[in-house]
Design a protein around this motif. Structure first.
Motif, PDB file in Angstrom:
ATOM      1  N   LYS A 252       0.808  -1.212   0.000  1.00 12.18           N
ATOM      2  CA  LYS A 252       0.000   0.000   0.000  1.00 12.18           C
ATOM      3  C   LYS A 252       0.846   1.269   0.000  1.00 12.18           C
ATOM      4  N   ASN A 253       1.916   1.273   0.792  1.00 12.36           N
ATOM      5  CA  ASN A 253       2.657   2.515   1.011  1.00 12.36           C
ATOM      6  C   ASN A 253       4.056   2.568   0.407  1.00 12.36           C
ATOM      7  N   GLU A 254       4.630   1.398   0.080  1.00 14.63           N
ATOM      8  CA  GLU A 254       6.018   1.404  -0.364  1.00 14.63           C
ATOM      9  C   GLU A 254       6.214   0.991  -1.819  1.00 14.63           C
ATOM     10  N   TYR A 255       5.480   0.004  -2.297  1.00  9.02           N
ATOM     11  CA  TYR A 255       5.609  -0.378  -3.706  1.00  9.02           C
ATOM     12  C   TYR A 255       5.284   0.777  -4.655  1.00  9.02           C
ATOM     13  N   PRO A 256       4.277   1.633  -4.330  1.00  3.82           N
ATOM     14  CA  PRO A 256       4.003   2.757  -5.230  1.00  3.82           C
ATOM     15  C   PRO A 256       5.187   3.695  -5.419  1.00  3.82           C
ATOM     16  N   GLN A 257       6.118   3.718  -4.456  1.00  8.88           N
ATOM     17  CA  GLN A 257       7.320   4.541  -4.599  1.00  8.88           C
ATOM     18  C   GLN A 257       8.167   4.085  -5.791  1.00  8.88           C
ATOM     19  N   PHE A 258       7.947   2.846  -6.224  1.00 11.94           N
ATOM     20  CA  PHE A 258       8.735   2.276  -7.316  1.00 11.94           C
ATOM     21  C   PHE A 258       7.862   1.924  -8.519  1.00 11.94           C
ATOM     22  N   GLY A 259       6.702   2.578  -8.596  1.00 11.76           N
ATOM     23  CA  GLY A 259       5.853   2.433  -9.770  1.00 11.76           C
ATOM     24  C   GLY A 259       4.946   1.227  -9.789  1.00 11.76           C
ATOM     25  N   VAL A 260       4.835   0.513  -8.668  1.00 10.69           N
ATOM     26  CA  VAL A 260       3.921  -0.637  -8.590  1.00 10.69           C
ATOM     27  C   VAL A 260       2.705  -0.199  -7.772  1.00 10.69           C
ATOM     28  N   GLU A 261       1.595   0.058  -8.451  1.00 15.43           N
ATOM     29  CA  GLU A 261       0.419   0.597  -7.790  1.00 15.43           C
ATOM     30  C   GLU A 261      -0.807  -0.298  -8.013  1.00 15.43           C
ATOM     31  N   PHE A 262      -1.714  -0.240  -7.051  1.00 11.13           N
ATOM     32  CA  PHE A 262      -2.946  -1.032  -7.104  1.00 11.13           C
ATOM     33  C   PHE A 262      -4.148  -0.116  -6.884  1.00 11.13           C
ATOM     34  N   GLU A 263      -5.295  -0.558  -7.367  1.00 10.20           N
ATOM     35  CA  GLU A 263      -6.526   0.180  -7.072  1.00 10.20           C
ATOM     36  C   GLU A 263      -6.893   0.042  -5.599  1.00 10.20           C
ATOM     37  N   GLU A 264      -6.616  -1.126  -5.055  1.00 12.83           N
ATOM     38  CA  GLU A 264      -6.989  -1.387  -3.665  1.00 12.83           C
ATOM     39  C   GLU A 264      -6.052  -2.410  -3.043  1.00 12.83           C
ATOM     40  N   VAL A 265      -5.568  -2.095  -1.856  1.00 19.77           N
ATOM     41  CA  VAL A 265      -4.845  -3.059  -1.036  1.00 19.77           C
ATOM     42  C   VAL A 265      -5.590  -3.108   0.293  1.00 19.77           C
TER      43      VAL A 265
END
Length: 377
Positions: free
Chosen positions: A225-238
């Motif tokens: 939820k909070n760390e993968y998006p820092q590296f471009g891996v994003e989800f609609e919902e976690v």
């Protein structure tokens, strides 16, 4: 700190401020060649080891209690983990932590078990696998503890039974699942986290166009939820399984009906509570269980007490008073006959604490999913 450990986040900040005020340390990176501003001569002793001891740094469970009460919002955890990265760079890592990191590097999980063993828990169960199903709404991320640890395999099976009962459109990765890398990052092995775990998982998520993820572990939850998006891996919902179960009950997709007579206390896991402000949903789940009485501990919600496994300490030897035994003792003092949590690390720690205190027969330690599954049966 409350169990006699050498760590005091406040003291780390004060000692750092004092050292920098003296003008001796121009960099807080342990391997940096700092220069004494007064004499112009190199500082022969590193900041870590001279000002801050390595014992302090490795004692941190990253529970976030210090940041919760800090009046000036100092981010102690980031500072401590950054210094751990410097120690990893210099190969100054405790043997137990080094072993866990090597296992993650070699086998893709901190238990060091074969990848084929990751699906042993599935035998005899109706579990949809992504490679066969191809399209699904939710990816159920079992996690390393849920797949490899025998105690937490029971929790995994309970969650599967709940998902199937509610008719959720989901799948698991099975043999394609790897560690999320959370422990590697907390232990300071940033390279293994970024270049190893994230990159392997990024490809898998892309292959199945994963948009929504249910996690069993708060550490996996926080990482996705909070760390993968820092590296471009994003989800609609976690979403964590306790929150997901709460929504299933609220929407009428499942209804706990079997009476569970018992008095329990609930433990707020650090990475579910203080790190992500999730307190109400697990309690609403427990309130829906017929017959169950909740006796709260004094240290609860954002004032909760850590189980002792966070920050990579799950894989390290602990000195002095055991944090998990201290916390279990707090639950026993409420008069409860058991302790419910929603984290695989917490469950392992409390199971061990109950055995150490020789009360495992009369004091139950359970995950919230196990209680729900029992009430549905």
């Amino acid at each position: 700190h409350n169990t006699g450990k050498s760590l005091s986040p406040r003291e780390i900040v004060l000692k750092t401020k004092a050292a920098m005020t003296e003008g001796i340390y121009t960099s807080l990176v342990p391997s940096a060649k700092a220069v004494d501003k007064k004499t112009g001569k190199p500082v022969t002793k590193p900041y870590v080891g001279e000002v801050i001891s390595t014992e302090e740094l490795w004692a941190c469970t990253t529970c976030r209690a210090c940041m919760e009460v800090c009046p000036v919002a100092i981010e102690h955890i980031d500072m401590i983990v950054d210094m751990r990265r410097g120690l990893v760079f210099e190969s100054k890592v405790p043997d137990s932590a080094r072993t866990a990191l090597m296992k993650m590097m070699n086998t893709g999980n901190p238990w060091g078990l074969p990848q084929d063993d990751r699906i042993e828990w599935m035998k005899g169960l109706d579990v949809p696998v992504a490679a066969e199903k191809k399209k699904f709404e939710y990816l159920y991320w079992v996690g390393c503890a849920g797949a490899y640890d025998m105690r937490n395999q029971k929790v995994t099976k309970a969650i599967i039974s709940i998902l199937n009962r509610a008719g959720v459109d989901y799948a698991v990765l099975g043999l394609e699942e790897m560690c999320c890398g959370e422990s590697a990052r907390r232990l300071g092995e940033e390279g293994l986290f970024q270049l190893g775990m994230i990159e392997m998982n990024r490809e898998t998520f892309a292959n199945y166009e994963v948009k929504k993820v249910i996690t069993q572990c708060p550490h996996c939850f926080n990482t996705f939820k909070n760390e993968y998006p820092q590296f471009g891996v994003e989800f609609e919902e976690v979403i964590h399984h306790s929150v997901f179960i709460s929504s299933l009950i609220r929407e009428g997709k499942i209804k706990p009906e079997k009476v569970i007579n018992g008095i329990y206390s609930f433990h707020d896991s650090c990475y579910l509570g203080r790190h992500n402000d999730i307190y109400d949903e697990p309690r609403s789940v427990l309130e829906s269980i017929p017959g169950l009485t909740l006796n709260e501990m004094e240290k609860r919600r954002n004032n909760s007490f850590c189980c002792g496994a966070g920050g990579g300490l799950m894989w390290m030897e602990e000195e002095g008073e055991r944090i998990n035994q201290n916390r279990l003792g707090q639950a026993v003092e409420t008069g409860a006959g058991g302790l419910i949590s929603a984290c695989p690390y917490c469950l392992i720690m409390f199971d061990d604490a109950a055995k150490a205190k020789s009360i495992e027969e009369e004091f139950a330690t359970k995950d919230i999913a196990e209680i729900v599954a029992e009430s549905l049966s």
